[in-house]
Design a protein around this motif. Structure first.
Motif, PDB file in Angstrom:
ATOM      1  N   TYR A 416     -32.670  -7.710  -0.784  1.00 27.58           N
ATOM      2  CA  TYR A 416     -32.111  -7.913   0.550  1.00 27.58           C
ATOM      3  C   TYR A 416     -30.747  -7.275   0.776  1.00 27.58           C
ATOM      4  CZ  TYR A 416     -35.863 -11.253   1.238  1.00 27.58           C
ATOM      5  OH  TYR A 416     -37.087 -11.817   1.384  1.00 27.58           O
ATOM      6  N   SER A 419     -29.821  -2.250  -0.837  1.00 32.67           N
ATOM      7  CA  SER A 419     -30.102  -0.987  -0.149  1.00 32.67           C
ATOM      8  C   SER A 419     -28.878  -0.534   0.631  1.00 32.67           C
ATOM      9  CB  SER A 419     -31.310  -1.130   0.768  1.00 32.67           C
ATOM     10  OG  SER A 419     -31.047  -2.084   1.761  1.00 32.67           O
ATOM     11  N   CYS A 420     -28.058  -1.469   1.082  1.00 32.07           N
ATOM     12  CA  CYS A 420     -26.830  -1.081   1.796  1.00 32.07           C
ATOM     13  C   CYS A 420     -25.597  -1.196   0.889  1.00 32.07           C
ATOM     14  CB  CYS A 420     -26.625  -1.956   3.021  1.00 32.07           C
ATOM     15  SG  CYS A 420     -27.939  -1.758   4.255  1.00 32.07           S
ATOM     16  N   PHE A 447     -18.269 -16.674   3.618  1.00 32.14           N
ATOM     17  CA  PHE A 447     -19.331 -15.774   3.128  1.00 32.14           C
ATOM     18  C   PHE A 447     -20.696 -16.322   3.550  1.00 32.14           C
ATOM     19  CE2 PHE A 447     -21.165 -13.912  -1.129  1.00 32.14           C
ATOM     20  CZ  PHE A 447     -21.918 -13.014  -0.395  1.00 32.14           C
ATOM     21  N   LYS A 458     -18.178  -4.971  15.550  1.00 32.15           N
ATOM     22  CA  LYS A 458     -17.979  -4.021  14.472  1.00 32.15           C
ATOM     23  C   LYS A 458     -16.646  -4.342  13.809  1.00 32.15           C
ATOM     24  CE  LYS A 458     -21.294  -1.834  16.721  1.00 32.15           C
ATOM     25  NZ  LYS A 458     -22.077  -0.902  17.413  1.00 32.15           N
ATOM     26  N   ILE A 461     -12.648  -3.341   7.918  1.00 29.22           N
ATOM     27  CA  ILE A 461     -12.412  -3.986   6.633  1.00 29.22           C
ATOM     28  C   ILE A 461     -11.579  -3.044   5.775  1.00 29.22           C
ATOM     29  CG2 ILE A 461     -13.503  -4.990   4.587  1.00 29.22           C
ATOM     30  CD1 ILE A 461     -16.074  -5.290   6.395  1.00 29.22           C
ATOM     31  N   TYR A 466     -16.466  -0.182  10.458  1.00 30.44           N
ATOM     32  CA  TYR A 466     -17.899  -0.007  10.205  1.00 30.44           C
ATOM     33  C   TYR A 466     -18.650   0.004  11.520  1.00 30.44           C
ATOM     34  CZ  TYR A 466     -16.664  -0.341   5.410  1.00 30.44           C
ATOM     35  OH  TYR A 466     -16.092  -0.065   4.203  1.00 30.44           O
ATOM     36  N   PHE A 473     -29.148 -13.384   7.830  1.00 30.73           N
ATOM     37  CA  PHE A 473     -30.132 -13.653   6.776  1.00 30.73           C
ATOM     38  C   PHE A 473     -30.563 -15.117   6.789  1.00 30.73           C
ATOM     39  CE2 PHE A 473     -28.312  -9.680   5.560  1.00 30.73           C
ATOM     40  CZ  PHE A 473     -29.367  -8.987   5.001  1.00 30.73           C
ATOM     41  N   ILE A 484     -28.201 -15.900  -4.015  1.00 23.21           N
ATOM     42  CA  ILE A 484     -27.574 -14.605  -3.705  1.00 23.21           C
ATOM     43  C   ILE A 484     -26.045 -14.724  -3.740  1.00 23.21           C
ATOM     44  CG2 ILE A 484     -27.171 -12.882  -1.887  1.00 23.21           C
ATOM     45  CD1 ILE A 484     -30.019 -13.188  -1.004  1.00 23.21           C
TER      46      ILE A 484
HETATM   47  C1  HEC Z   1     -28.840  -2.910   6.471  1.00 26.47           C
HETATM   48  C2  HEC Z   1     -27.598  -2.895   5.731  1.00 26.47           C
HETATM   49  C3  HEC Z   1     -27.066  -4.190   5.150  1.00 26.47           C
HETATM   50  C4  HEC Z   1     -27.743  -5.117   4.390  1.00 26.47           C
HETATM   51  C5  HEC Z   1     -29.205  -5.086   3.975  1.00 26.47           C
HETATM   52  C6  HEC Z   1     -26.770  -6.119   4.030  1.00 26.47           C
HETATM   53  N1  HEC Z   1     -25.546  -5.818   4.577  1.00 26.47           N
HETATM   54 FE1  HEC Z   1     -23.809  -6.809   4.293  1.00 26.47          FE
HETATM   55  N2  HEC Z   1     -22.865  -5.583   5.590  1.00 26.47           N
HETATM   56  C7  HEC Z   1     -23.433  -4.508   6.219  1.00 26.47           C
HETATM   57  C8  HEC Z   1     -22.496  -3.957   7.167  1.00 26.47           C
HETATM   58  C9  HEC Z   1     -22.743  -2.743   8.069  1.00 26.47           C
HETATM   59  C10 HEC Z   1     -21.333  -4.732   7.088  1.00 26.47           C
HETATM   60  C11 HEC Z   1     -20.099  -4.578   7.943  1.00 26.47           C
HETATM   61  C12 HEC Z   1     -20.400  -5.398   9.180  1.00 26.47           C
HETATM   62  C13 HEC Z   1     -19.578  -5.109  10.380  1.00 26.47           C
HETATM   63  O1  HEC Z   1     -18.666  -4.284  10.331  1.00 26.47           O
HETATM   64  O2  HEC Z   1     -19.887  -5.743  11.421  1.00 26.47           O
HETATM   65  C14 HEC Z   1     -21.599  -5.748   6.071  1.00 26.47           C
HETATM   66  C15 HEC Z   1     -20.679  -6.706   5.666  1.00 26.47           C
HETATM   67  C16 HEC Z   1     -20.884  -7.571   4.598  1.00 26.47           C
HETATM   68  C17 HEC Z   1     -19.862  -8.415   4.016  1.00 26.47           C
HETATM   69  C18 HEC Z   1     -18.416  -8.481   4.434  1.00 26.47           C
HETATM   70  C19 HEC Z   1     -17.611  -7.587   3.550  1.00 26.47           C
HETATM   71  C20 HEC Z   1     -16.122  -7.754   3.737  1.00 26.47           C
HETATM   72  O3  HEC Z   1     -15.390  -7.380   2.810  1.00 26.47           O
HETATM   73  O4  HEC Z   1     -15.704  -8.251   4.806  1.00 26.47           O
HETATM   74  C21 HEC Z   1     -20.466  -9.125   3.011  1.00 26.47           C
HETATM   75  C22 HEC Z   1     -19.804 -10.142   2.102  1.00 26.47           C
HETATM   76  C23 HEC Z   1     -21.850  -8.741   2.980  1.00 26.47           C
HETATM   77  N3  HEC Z   1     -22.056  -7.789   3.953  1.00 26.47           N
HETATM   78  C24 HEC Z   1     -22.788  -9.265   2.102  1.00 26.47           C
HETATM   79  C25 HEC Z   1     -24.158  -8.965   2.162  1.00 26.47           C
HETATM   80  C26 HEC Z   1     -25.165  -9.637   1.375  1.00 26.47           C
HETATM   81  C27 HEC Z   1     -24.912 -10.714   0.339  1.00 26.47           C
HETATM   82  C28 HEC Z   1     -26.366  -9.088   1.723  1.00 26.47           C
HETATM   83  C29 HEC Z   1     -27.748  -9.487   1.254  1.00 26.47           C
HETATM   84  C30 HEC Z   1     -28.179 -10.812   1.607  1.00 26.47           C
HETATM   85  C31 HEC Z   1     -26.088  -8.058   2.703  1.00 26.47           C
HETATM   86  N4  HEC Z   1     -24.754  -8.032   2.958  1.00 26.47           N
HETATM   87  C32 HEC Z   1     -27.059  -7.229   3.264  1.00 26.47           C
HETATM   88  C33 HEC Z   1     -24.702  -4.012   5.999  1.00 26.47           C
HETATM   89  C34 HEC Z   1     -25.701  -4.649   5.270  1.00 26.47           C
END
Ligand code: HEC
Length: 508
Positions: A416, A419-420, A447, A458, A461, A466, A473, A484
């Motif tokens: 989950y 991939s990102c 978190f 958007k 960070i 971003y 989720f 997780i």
């Molecule tokens: C499809 C891509 C994608 C997936 C899959 C994804 N994320 Fe993200 N995540 C992002 C993006 C893009 C941001 C920045 C969001 C924004 O700027 O609004 C982010 C932000 C975050 C942040 C904040 C980071 C910070 O330093 O503020 C965390 C923590 C995070 N994701 C955890 C997770 C976790 C754990 C999962 C799996 C359950 C997950 N993400 C799945 C794309 C993804």
């Protein structure tokens, strides 16, 4: 060139085909340079060879007259001569905007014409500093692309530009456009994004379109990456879901496929409430965790009997080639068979040749290569066809991971999040933030809330803005989210832990 005994055998085999009157002379010059691999599919063996290599993300492919024309994402259109293996660049566009997913995307060639066929391509470019997606038509003389004509321009973006192009037997062109990551697009039937559009080859509206004077044929799509017809001209698309529910849809005129109100099957209370008021159409197949479907083609040839009447789908994230056998009703899926898991890396396009050979393209030089890729000869176009050999070593069908089995934090994170944010938690520069040393993951309630709610604004960070949001989720169970969070905290943070109960308390 050193001839390996196996290569000589294949060369002879090829000659035998030619002598026995095989229409498609599919010369094996390239094949002799790269060892052939074998795949067991059903009762038989297939041979997998490389027909072109050293490419840069071959995104779309189409066939005409024993040649394959294909796009590369940064702006080239190339011609692969299947008789000689010769590779030529036909176009090198300089106005293509490419970063992560945008760029030169699909290609489609007119069939059934006595004239030089029209060739359509579409790509992202900047127009007065705004991103747009543009559809261009050329004519192919057999050696050149000439008479460039701009057919249509729709909104573009740094993500979700779709798209696929397809021309039917009656010379009607279908263009599947992305929703440009704008939630207002797909449900608004007056815009041209998040749609399947239907047009004549000069871009005009066919008189039999379902909405008079509109190119819109069907809507409610997020980001279509695959499109094909079956033998009865049923139209199928494959598209990327958000965090869950990648889809294959059976596309019919005026149907609404739900995005962004509905994801995948109509199975949550919210979704059921929506469809009780507004008619929406369910996918015929959905995948959670997502597999990131890409190109799709329809197979109906006798050469590989086990795949007759099947949709062939290549995928990016799960790095697989999938065979979706259709039932005789032509719109339900009987079986899914999965091949090549991670063997060739990410895969972008698939094309069935008139002789029943199948071409696949890899996508290991794109913005998101997976561990172990790109390999030296990436990207490649691979050919699959029936083998007369009984090989000692061969690849086999992958066993699907049962989703019901208990999944630990690492497996869930890989399914989950990785991939990102990548398996090492370092993210992708300017696209997906790193989790390693993120302050957000040290504040467990914040978190947890982030995973339950996703982001809507958007975020900036550590000085980087971003452009995409993160999906919610909340569909994961409390115990899965806790797994997780604890895995991320242990691997990339300060090792604090949470519990399913604490997740549950924050859910409401
Ligand atoms: C499809 C891509 C994608 C997936 C899959 C994804 N994320 Fe993200 N995540 C992002 C993006 C893009 C941001 C920045 C969001 C924004 O700027 O609004 C982010 C932000 C975050 C942040 C904040 C980071 C910070 O330093 O503020 C965390 C923590 C995070 N994701 C955890 C997770 C976790 C754990 C999962 C799996 C359950 C997950 N993400 C799945 C794309 C993804």
């Amino acid at each position: 060139m050193i001839y390996q005994p196996k290569s000589i055998f294949i060369f002879l085999l090829c000659c035998t085909f030619l002598i026995t009157g095989c229409q498609q002379s599919t010369g094996d010059f390239k094949v002799q340079e790269v060892p052939v691999e074998y795949l067991k599919a059903g009762q038989g063996f297939l041979e997998v060879s490389t027909v072109a290599q050293g490419l840069d993300v071959p995104w779309g492919m189409d066939y005409v007259d024993n040649k394959v024309l294909f796009t590369e994402i940064k702006g080239k259109v190339k011609e692969l001569n299947l008789s000689t293996g010769e590779l030529r660049t036909l176009l090198d566009l300089t106005d293509v905007y490419t970063r992560t997913t945008p760029g030169l995307l699909d290609i489609a060639i007119q069939k059934n014409t006595k004239d030089d066929p029209f060739v359509f391509i579409n790509y992202t470019k900047k127009q007065d500093s705004i991103l747009v997606s543009t559809l261009i038509r050329y004519q192919y003389t057999g050696s050149e692309l000439i008479n460039r004509k701009e057919i249509l321009t729709v909104a573009g973006a740094s993500g979700h530009n779709g798209s696929r192009l397809l021309i039917d037997e009656k010379n009607i062109l279908y263009w599947a456009t992305g929703d440009v990551a704008d939630n207002k697009m797909a449900q608004d039937s007056t815009t041209l994004n998040g749609k399947v559009l239907r047009m004549n080859l000069d871009g005009s509206v066919p008189t039999d379109n379902p909405i008079p004077n509109s190119l819109v044929y069907a809507w409610g799509f997020r980001n279509i990456q695959g499109m094909t017809f079956d033998k009865d001209a049923n139209l199928f698309t494959a598209e990327h879901g958000d965090a869950i529910e990648d889809e294959v849809n059976w596309v019919r005129p005026l149907h609404n496929y739900g995005w962004p109100l509905i994801e995948g099957m109509h199975d949550t209370d919210e979704e059921l409430a929506i469809v009780s008021k507004t008619k929406m159409t369910e996918p015929i197949k959905s995948w959670t965790p997502v597999i990131a479907p890409a190109g799709m083609a329809y197979y109906n040839h006798d050469q590989i009997a086990a795949w007759k009447n099947a949709l062939l789908l290549v995928t990016l994230k799960s790095q697989t080639f999938r065979v979706l056998n259709l039932n005789s009703d032509q719109h339900t899926i009987k079986e899914e068979h999965i091949y090549f898991g991670k063997h060739f890396g990410r895969m972008r396009a698939v094309l069935v040749l008139p002789n029943g050979d199948i071409l696949l393209s890899t996508s290991n030089r794109d913005w998101n290569p997976q561990p172990g890729f790109p390999k030296e000869n990436d990207d490649r176009i691979l050919r699959i066809r029936a083998s007369k050999e009984q090989p000692k070593e061969f690849l086999q069908e992958d066993v699907a991971i049962a989703t019901s089995e208990k999944q630990n934090g690492l497996v869930l994170f890989k399914n989950y999040c990785a991939s990102c944010h990548r398996e090492d938690g370092k993210g992708v520069e300017k696209t997906f933030p790193p989790l390693l040393n993120s302050t957000k993951i040290k504040d467990l309630p914040a978190f947890t809330k982030l995973l339950l709610e996703g982001t809507t604004d958007k975020q900036t960070i550590k000085g980087v803005r971003y452009e995409q949001n993160m999906a919610s989720f909340k569909f994961l169970k409390d115990v899965e989210l806790a797994e997780i969070i604890n895995y991320v905290s242990k691997s990339f943070g300060d090792k604090k832990t949470t519990t399913p109960k604490a997740v549950k308390a924050l859910r409401n």
